[in-house]
Scaffold this motif. Structure first.
Motif, PDB file in Angstrom:
ATOM      1  N   THR A 105       0.909  -1.056   0.052  1.00  0.00           N
ATOM      2  CA  THR A 105      -0.110   0.049   0.009  1.00  0.00           C
ATOM      3  C   THR A 105       0.876   1.234  -0.145  1.00  0.00           C
ATOM      4  O   THR A 105       2.104   1.286   0.192  1.00  0.00           O
ATOM      5  N   PRO A 106       0.247   2.150  -0.186  1.00  0.00           N
ATOM      6  CA  PRO A 106       1.170   3.520   0.137  1.00  0.00           C
ATOM      7  C   PRO A 106       1.819   3.633   1.454  1.00  0.00           C
ATOM      8  O   PRO A 106       2.937   4.225   1.409  1.00  0.00           O
ATOM      9  N   PHE A 107       1.140   3.160   2.334  1.00  0.00           N
ATOM     10  CA  PHE A 107       1.686   3.379   3.753  1.00  0.00           C
ATOM     11  C   PHE A 107       3.013   2.279   3.768  1.00  0.00           C
ATOM     12  O   PHE A 107       3.670   2.597   4.930  1.00  0.00           O
ATOM     13  N   HIS A 108       3.377   1.364   3.047  1.00  0.00           N
ATOM     14  CA  HIS A 108       4.361   0.619   2.924  1.00  0.00           C
ATOM     15  C   HIS A 108       5.619   1.296   2.353  1.00  0.00           C
ATOM     16  O   HIS A 108       6.727   1.003   2.258  1.00  0.00           O
ATOM     17  N   LEU A 118       8.748  -3.816   7.097  1.00  0.00           N
ATOM     18  CA  LEU A 118       7.715  -3.153   8.136  1.00  0.00           C
ATOM     19  C   LEU A 118       8.235  -1.646   8.378  1.00  0.00           C
ATOM     20  O   LEU A 118       9.045  -1.356   9.200  1.00  0.00           O
ATOM     21  N   PRO A 119       7.324  -0.789   8.004  1.00  0.00           N
ATOM     22  CA  PRO A 119       7.413   0.723   8.170  1.00  0.00           C
ATOM     23  C   PRO A 119       6.852   0.947   9.656  1.00  0.00           C
ATOM     24  O   PRO A 119       5.678   0.671   9.938  1.00  0.00           O
ATOM     25  N   THR A 120       7.839   1.796  10.468  1.00  0.00           N
ATOM     26  CA  THR A 120       7.378   2.130  11.862  1.00  0.00           C
ATOM     27  C   THR A 120       7.658   3.561  12.113  1.00  0.00           C
ATOM     28  O   THR A 120       8.702   3.932  11.343  1.00  0.00           O
ATOM     29  N   ASN A 121       6.841   4.025  12.918  1.00  0.00           N
ATOM     30  CA  ASN A 121       7.183   5.652  13.362  1.00  0.00           C
ATOM     31  C   ASN A 121       6.970   5.572  14.716  1.00  0.00           C
ATOM     32  O   ASN A 121       5.950   4.872  15.519  1.00  0.00           O
ATOM     33  N   VAL A 154       4.131   2.713  15.733  1.00  0.00           N
ATOM     34  CA  VAL A 154       3.116   2.469  15.107  1.00  0.00           C
ATOM     35  C   VAL A 154       3.485   2.055  13.616  1.00  0.00           C
ATOM     36  O   VAL A 154       4.560   2.779  12.996  1.00  0.00           O
ATOM     37  N   SER A 155       2.993   1.081  13.074  1.00  0.00           N
ATOM     38  CA  SER A 155       3.100   0.699  11.652  1.00  0.00           C
ATOM     39  C   SER A 155       2.022   0.573  11.148  1.00  0.00           C
ATOM     40  O   SER A 155       0.997  -0.133  11.177  1.00  0.00           O
ATOM     41  N   ALA A 156       1.480   1.680  10.283  1.00  0.00           N
ATOM     42  CA  ALA A 156       2.527   2.774   9.835  1.00  0.00           C
ATOM     43  C   ALA A 156       1.845   4.277  10.613  1.00  0.00           C
ATOM     44  O   ALA A 156       0.886   4.035  10.559  1.00  0.00           O
ATOM     45  N   GLY A 157       2.757   5.153  10.837  1.00  0.00           N
ATOM     46  CA  GLY A 157       2.309   6.303  11.203  1.00  0.00           C
ATOM     47  C   GLY A 157       1.354   6.906  10.538  1.00  0.00           C
ATOM     48  O   GLY A 157       1.510   7.146   9.248  1.00  0.00           O
ATOM     49  N   PHE A 158      -0.104   7.391  11.104  1.00  0.00           N
ATOM     50  CA  PHE A 158      -0.905   8.206  10.494  1.00  0.00           C
ATOM     51  C   PHE A 158      -1.615   7.284   9.214  1.00  0.00           C
ATOM     52  O   PHE A 158      -2.112   7.979   8.269  1.00  0.00           O
ATOM     53  N   ALA A 159      -1.494   6.095   9.180  1.00  0.00           N
ATOM     54  CA  ALA A 159      -1.905   5.187   8.314  1.00  0.00           C
ATOM     55  C   ALA A 159      -3.222   4.171   8.788  1.00  0.00           C
ATOM     56  O   ALA A 159      -3.348   4.085  10.226  1.00  0.00           O
ATOM     57  N   VAL A 160      -3.850   3.817   7.744  1.00  0.00           N
ATOM     58  CA  VAL A 160      -4.597   2.407   8.230  1.00  0.00           C
ATOM     59  C   VAL A 160      -4.430   1.310   7.815  1.00  0.00           C
ATOM     60  O   VAL A 160      -4.980   0.427   8.044  1.00  0.00           O
ATOM     61  N   GLY A 185      -0.070  -0.991   6.861  1.00  0.00           N
ATOM     62  CA  GLY A 185       1.232  -0.795   6.939  1.00  0.00           C
ATOM     63  C   GLY A 185       1.795  -1.736   7.720  1.00  0.00           C
ATOM     64  O   GLY A 185       2.881  -1.770   8.102  1.00  0.00           O
ATOM     65  N   GLY A 186       1.085  -3.076   7.948  1.00  0.00           N
ATOM     66  CA  GLY A 186       1.829  -4.119   8.714  1.00  0.00           C
ATOM     67  C   GLY A 186       2.957  -4.782   7.935  1.00  0.00           C
ATOM     68  O   GLY A 186       3.189  -4.230   6.969  1.00  0.00           O
ATOM     69  N   VAL A 187       3.174  -6.015   8.557  1.00  0.00           N
ATOM     70  CA  VAL A 187       4.257  -6.747   7.924  1.00  0.00           C
ATOM     71  C   VAL A 187       3.936  -7.196   6.440  1.00  0.00           C
ATOM     72  O   VAL A 187       2.839  -7.367   6.065  1.00  0.00           O
TER      73      VAL A 187
END
Length: 355
Positions: free
Chosen positions: A36-39, A71-74, A86-92, A94-96
């Protein structure tokens, strides 16, 4: 920074988001695995630059150096809401992302990182659910996505009858549809979005977050704004990843409801996304039983349960940032009555800590 080998043959590291070549390689992996965009690495950079919440992008690699999972995290910190990784910050989402072999190593590495950063909570939004030690919520949120139709006329026909009638009424207005990703488009969007969330009783994110997103995603993001008699009444910032459009931050002014501007906006976005080569429309998540969920169902989207996994340190309480929580009922009512200038002044300081 290289992390210890946790689960041979995979090695874990934190990506250098300033390394253009490495980020391109990671983003290639994200696209290849239908992320997703969140990744995307651009999301992590934008959150860090726009809200000051430090990005820690975890990468799992084989002994041969091939990426096996990400795994993107903030690390989100707030004096009001505490700290969480949080994975991912401000996202819905963005998990593994990756194969089964990467799930354990990445989720364990993320928890070790949360402890190192003194974040008592780790939130994974979407993706496969890790094993023991995690609380999993599959009953709060649902997602809405479906394929786009073959052309504009078919897209209108694909909308259920009652909602299609609303769209037709909206299209009868003399709306101007503007699409862009420059500074002017960002300003128009922020003015509408800020008023929209104030009306809902929630603080607005910093304008810098939206500017950073448009900058990081380039042609893979834009703003669609609906104007009536020269005034912007509805606007949405969308992302385009893997042939899917993600309308993410959207809203309308008080005028928008009577004008049905949001109906015109989403239909226009569906047509615009198809012209860009998209084949799927991801309407995002909504909380079960809300008006937002009903609105998306009216468009013919079927809800799919979303699984969110949370791990907390012993003795720590899971943080609560949902504005629909009963504990925030009074604050929401007060915020709705604030002058817009005051809500826009105070909101970003609060919202940047929500993550």
């Amino acid at each position: 920074m290289t992390m210890a080998l946790l689960d041979p043959p995979l090695a874990l590291r934190i990506a250098d988001l300033g390394d253009t070549a490495d980020c391109a390689r990671i983003d290639d992996f994200v696209r290849a695995h239908r992320g997703t965009p969140f990744h995307c690495t651009g999301w992590s950079r934008a959150v860090e630059r726009g809200c000051g919440q430090r990005a820690h992008y975890l990468v799992a690699e084989t002994a041969a150096g091939a990426i096996a999972g990400v795994l993107p995290t903030n690390a989100v910190r707030s004096p009001l809401f505490g700290a969480a990784l949080v994975s991912a910050g401000f996202a819905v989402d963005g998990g593994v992302l990756g194969g089964d072999a990467a799930l354990g190593p990445l989720s364990r590495a993320a928890w070790a990182l949360a402890e190192q950063l003194r974040c008592p909570t780790l939130e994974l939004r979407g993706g496969p659910v890790p094993g023991d030690g995690w609380q999993v919520d599959e009953t709060t949120y649902v997602g809405f996505a479906r394929d786009l139709a073959a052309d504009d006329a078919a897209q209108l026909t694909a909308i259920p009858r009652k909602q299609r009638a609303e769209v037709r009424k909206a299209l009868a207005h003399d709306f101007e549809i503007a699409i862009g990703n420059d500074a002017a488009a960002a300003r128009a969007h922020y003015a509408v979005y800020a008023e929209s969330v104030r009306n809902l009783g929630t603080p607005v994110f910093p304008a810098a977050l939206f500017r950073a997103m448009l900058d990081q995603f380039g042609n893979a993001a834009d703003v669609l704004t609906v104007r009536h008699q020269g005034r912007a009444v509805a606007s949405v910032l969308s992302f385009y990843v893997n042939d899917t459009v993600y309308p993410y931050w959207g809203g309308g002014t008080f005028e928008a409801r009577g004008l049905r501007a949001n109906d015109a906006m989403y239909y226009a976005l569906m047509c615009h996304a198809r012209s860009r080569g998209c084949t799927r429309f991801d309407f995002g998540r909504s909380k079960i039983g809300t008006g937002a969920a009903a609105f998306k169902k009216n468009w013919g989207f079927d809800p799919e349960p979303l699984a969110y996994a949370v791990r907390t340190a012993d003795g720590a309480a899971k943080r609560e940032i949902n504005p629909l929580s009963p504990r925030y009922r009074l604050q929401v009512r007060v915020w709705q009555k604030l002058p817009l200038w005051l809500a826009n002044f105070m909101g970003p300081w609060i919202a940047k800590g929500l993550g």
